[in-house]
Design a protein around this motif. Structure first.
Motif, PDB file in Angstrom:
ATOM      1  N   THR A 152      -1.295  -2.782  -1.714  1.00 55.08           N
ATOM      2  CA  THR A 152      -2.262  -1.760  -2.108  1.00 55.08           C
ATOM      3  C   THR A 152      -3.373  -2.483  -2.847  1.00 55.08           C
ATOM      4  O   THR A 152      -3.100  -3.246  -3.799  1.00 55.08           O
ATOM      5  CB  THR A 152      -1.615  -0.713  -3.026  1.00 55.08           C
ATOM      6  N   THR A 154      -7.198  -2.373  -4.838  1.00 56.18           N
ATOM      7  CA  THR A 154      -8.214  -1.557  -5.515  1.00 56.18           C
ATOM      8  C   THR A 154      -9.286  -2.462  -6.096  1.00 56.18           C
ATOM      9  O   THR A 154      -9.012  -3.618  -6.462  1.00 56.18           O
ATOM     10  CB  THR A 154      -7.610  -0.715  -6.653  1.00 56.18           C
ATOM     11  N   LYS A 169       3.633  -3.703  -2.143  1.00 57.54           N
ATOM     12  CA  LYS A 169       4.265  -2.399  -1.993  1.00 57.54           C
ATOM     13  C   LYS A 169       5.780  -2.498  -2.173  1.00 57.54           C
ATOM     14  O   LYS A 169       6.375  -3.550  -1.877  1.00 57.54           O
ATOM     15  CB  LYS A 169       3.947  -1.812  -0.612  1.00 57.54           C
TER      16      LYS A 169
END
Length: 219
Positions: A152, A154, A169
């Protein structure tokens, strides 16, 4: 001896008698303390109230002294005991990391490369790269050598930095070996100072042990 003379001597003896008040009081106290007969087998009379009080005082003093000494002994033993044991986590995965400014960077654009080499399997991984918001810094992308579906990703714009974060993950693993993570961004024209840029890598082993790596991207 006739009756008149006998009565005379008894009267003289009675006049001369002086009762022992202390002894009489003691007898009265023993009488009060004695159990009331109930037809059961007799037991030795209990000591007088005064005597029992004396015994109670003596026993209390002895107990107090014993408790006091016991408290001192316990304190002394406690002082010699080690403090609370802190359970440390298991050793984390063996790993190392190096941050550099990519050779393809130019006067308007740059890439910060983070090389992470793991020496043992990794069950949890968080990689964070912080790029100081010098003039003109704007994110233009990112990449990593591990499969994209394993992470993931960001990019957060904070007041003083762009924060790129890759999080492995749940259920995914990272095998031993070299791995790369890159943060890309535009900046004001000219040579950009990257000395304030930093990275942080947190690795978790299958047994829960953790390893934390920190560093920067040089000048």
């Amino acid at each position: 001896m006739d009756d008149a003379r006998l009565r005379q001597r008894l009267k003289e003896a009675a006049d001369a008698h002086r009762p022992d008040r202390a002894r009489i009081l003691a007898r009265v106290e023993r009488g009060l303390a004695a159990p009331v007969p109930t037809g059961r087998p007799t037991r030795p009379a209990r000591p007088s109230v005064r005597r029992r009080w004396t015994v109670v005082v003596a026993v209390t003093a002895a107990v107090t002294a014993a408790v006091g000494l016991g408290g001192l002994a316990a304190t002394s033993l406690d002082d010699r005991r080690p403090g609370p044991v802190t359970t440390l986590p298991a050793p984390g995965p063996t790993a190392r990391a190096t941050g550099t400014v990519g050779p393809g960077s130019n006067r308007w654009w740059a890439q910060s490369d983070l090389a992470v080499t793991t020496g043992s399997p990794v069950a949890g991984l968080t990689v964070e790269v912080r790029i100081v918001r010098t003039p003109g810094v704007v994110s233009t992308g990112h990449w990593r050598t591990r499969p994209a579906e394993d992470f993931t990703v960001t990019v957060t714009e904070e007041a003083r930095a762009l924060v790129y974060r890759w999080t492995l993950k749940p259920g995914r693993t990272v095998p031993p070996g070299p791995h790369a993570f890159a943060a890309q961004y535009d900046h004001a024209e000219g040579a950009r100072d990257a000395s304030g840029d930093t990275y942080r890598v947190l690795l978790t082993g299958p047994d829960g042990g953790r390893t934390l790596l920190r560093g920067g991207f040089g000048g």
